[in-house]
Design a protein around this motif. Structure first.
Motif, mmCIF file in Angstrom:
data_model
loop_
_atom_site.group_PDB
_atom_site.id
_atom_site.type_symbol
_atom_site.label_atom_id
_atom_site.label_comp_id
_atom_site.label_asym_id
_atom_site.label_seq_id
_atom_site.Cartn_x
_atom_site.Cartn_y
_atom_site.Cartn_z
ATOM 1 N N UNK A 60 -10.912 4.090 -9.010
ATOM 2 C CA UNK A 60 -10.437 4.582 -7.615
ATOM 3 C C UNK A 60 -11.569 3.759 -6.356
ATOM 4 N N UNK A 61 -10.946 3.337 -5.444
ATOM 5 C CA UNK A 61 -11.770 2.807 -4.260
ATOM 6 C C UNK A 61 -11.240 3.327 -3.078
ATOM 7 N N UNK A 62 -11.869 3.458 -1.854
ATOM 8 C CA UNK A 62 -10.938 3.988 -0.791
ATOM 9 C C UNK A 62 -10.279 2.490 -0.249
ATOM 10 N N UNK A 64 -10.262 1.476 2.657
ATOM 11 C CA UNK A 64 -11.097 0.486 3.523
ATOM 12 C C UNK A 64 -12.133 -0.356 2.638
ATOM 13 N N UNK A 65 -12.218 0.045 1.545
ATOM 14 C CA UNK A 65 -13.255 -0.822 0.706
ATOM 15 C C UNK A 65 -12.519 -1.940 -0.248
ATOM 16 N N UNK A 66 -11.047 -2.115 0.083
ATOM 17 C CA UNK A 66 -10.383 -3.040 -0.239
ATOM 18 C C UNK A 66 -10.303 -4.229 0.675
ATOM 19 N N UNK A 67 -9.867 -5.220 0.042
ATOM 20 C CA UNK A 67 -9.863 -6.455 1.072
ATOM 21 C C UNK A 67 -8.609 -6.242 2.172
ATOM 22 N N UNK A 68 -8.794 -6.645 3.363
ATOM 23 C CA UNK A 68 -8.003 -6.222 4.338
ATOM 24 C C UNK A 68 -6.479 -7.085 4.327
ATOM 25 N N UNK A 69 -6.409 -7.937 3.469
ATOM 26 C CA UNK A 69 -5.298 -8.798 3.266
ATOM 27 C C UNK A 69 -4.329 -7.938 2.229
ATOM 28 N N UNK A 150 -1.245 7.124 2.019
ATOM 29 C CA UNK A 150 0.068 6.670 1.233
ATOM 30 C C UNK A 150 -0.479 5.471 0.569
ATOM 31 N N UNK A 151 -0.717 4.339 1.479
ATOM 32 C CA UNK A 151 -1.148 3.089 1.236
ATOM 33 C C UNK A 151 -2.229 3.043 0.204
ATOM 34 N N UNK A 152 -3.297 3.949 0.412
ATOM 35 C CA UNK A 152 -4.542 4.369 -0.527
ATOM 36 C C UNK A 152 -4.208 4.539 -1.787
ATOM 37 N N UNK A 153 -3.294 5.657 -1.879
ATOM 38 C CA UNK A 153 -2.974 6.182 -3.142
ATOM 39 C C UNK A 153 -1.819 4.965 -3.870
ATOM 40 N N UNK A 154 -1.127 4.251 -3.096
ATOM 41 C CA UNK A 154 -0.192 3.207 -3.667
ATOM 42 C C UNK A 154 -1.367 2.335 -4.372
ATOM 43 N N UNK A 155 -2.106 1.567 -3.723
ATOM 44 C CA UNK A 155 -2.925 0.506 -4.329
ATOM 45 C C UNK A 155 -3.809 1.012 -5.249
ATOM 46 N N UNK A 167 -6.086 -1.616 -7.433
ATOM 47 C CA UNK A 167 -6.657 -2.793 -6.854
ATOM 48 C C UNK A 167 -8.128 -3.280 -7.422
ATOM 49 N N UNK A 168 -8.958 -2.307 -7.608
ATOM 50 C CA UNK A 168 -10.231 -2.252 -8.180
ATOM 51 C C UNK A 168 -10.211 -2.895 -9.578
ATOM 52 N N UNK A 169 -9.309 -2.262 -10.546
ATOM 53 C CA UNK A 169 -9.303 -2.662 -11.706
ATOM 54 C C UNK A 169 -8.684 -4.211 -11.935
ATOM 55 N N UNK A 170 -7.689 -4.394 -11.042
ATOM 56 C CA UNK A 170 -7.046 -5.855 -11.154
ATOM 57 C C UNK A 170 -8.005 -6.822 -10.661
ATOM 58 N N UNK A 171 -8.932 -6.586 -9.807
ATOM 59 C CA UNK A 171 -9.928 -7.310 -9.095
ATOM 60 C C UNK A 171 -11.073 -7.798 -10.059
ATOM 61 N N UNK A 172 -11.519 -6.506 -10.647
ATOM 62 C CA UNK A 172 -12.490 -6.649 -12.108
ATOM 63 C C UNK A 172 -11.926 -7.595 -13.019
ATOM 64 N N UNK A 173 -10.548 -7.378 -13.609
ATOM 65 C CA UNK A 173 -10.145 -7.453 -14.975
ATOM 66 C C UNK A 173 -9.567 -9.139 -14.656
#
Length: 246
Positions: A60-62, A64-69, A150-155, A167-173
């Motif tokens: 899990x990452x907030x 606002x700590x994901x790419x803005x895109x 909602x967007x935070x939980x979704x991603x 998002x964090x898992x796919x970015x890492x893996x």
């Protein structure tokens, strides 16, 4: 007569428990990270049956700590009117119904809110019972959560690859980096894979489907506003033009 009264009392208790427990769960997830989803459990069981590992990749990452895109790409690919509707996009539903009446491959009309409700609280199926529960949970999260949440939980909960969630898992893996460092093109690729991330794996070279979806997502992003940060308000009347206010 006694049996009927007893059944009626039991039904009332079951319904009361259902409504109280589901509302409490939705309120709780407004503040705490979602640790696991039904689909994660399903994928773990499927992996074990095939002789693989039961573990899924999920961190899990907030938002606002994901790419803005990434949230913009998600809207471009899945729900362009996410900031404007209240959980259900009537225009998308009408479009999907019209398309499905003449095509074998069905087009979905689910919003990001509906997908979030399904991902977090339900199981994948096309039954009317599941769709009814999806509508119920969608209404709850739209009432208790902000669009940002909602967007935070979704991603953080959506499947993004084989045993890869969020998002964090796919970015890492798949990209060997953190979600905050994902480029615009990588976010577009990830969003393009959402209809079927198992088949169209972003860890591999994009196939024809992904390339076609990438072009569509990138085109749609030109007409979608940047996503508001936590605590930043937006005016529904001007959201489509990307104008926000503090």
């Amino acid at each position: 007569m006694f049996v009927v009264k007893w059944l009626f009392r039991m039904l009332k208790k079951v319904l009361a428990f259902f409504f109280v427990s589901t509302i409490l769960a939705v309120v709780a997830y407004r503040f705490i990270p979602v640790p696991i989803t039904p689909l994660m459990v399903i994928r773990s069981v499927e992996s074990v049956r095939e002789g693989g590992s039961p573990w899924v990749h999920h961190s899990w990452v907030p938002l606002d700590e994901m790419s803005k895109h990434l949230p913009v790409a998600a809207m471009a690919g899945e729900d362009a009117r996410f900031l404007l509707h209240h959980g259900f996009d009537k225009e998308a539903i009408k479009k999907a119904a019209k398309y499905n009446s003449t095509h074998k491959n069905k087009l979905g009309g689910s919003t990001i809110s509906q997908q979030t409700a399904k991902n977090v609280f339900l199981w994948p199926s096309r039954t009317w019972v599941r769709k009814g529960l999806e509508a119920y949970f969608t209404t709850l999260i739209e009432f208790f959560w902000s669009k940002h949440r909602i967007m935070e939980v979704y991603l953080n909960s959506i499947e993004m690859g084989p045993q890869v969630f969020g998002a964090q898992a796919v970015a890492r893996e798949h990209f060997n980096k953190d979600a905050a460092d994902l480029t615009r093109s990588e976010c577009i690729l990830i969003a393009a894979s959402f209809p079927n991330p198992i088949v169209h794996n972003t860890k591999k070279s994009p196939d024809k489907f992904l390339k076609r979806r990438q072009r569509r997502v990138e085109l749609n992003m030109k007409y979608i506003p940047s996503f508001p940060r936590e605590g930043e308000d937006y005016d529904p009347g001007t959201a489509a033009r990307g104008v926000y206010r503090k």
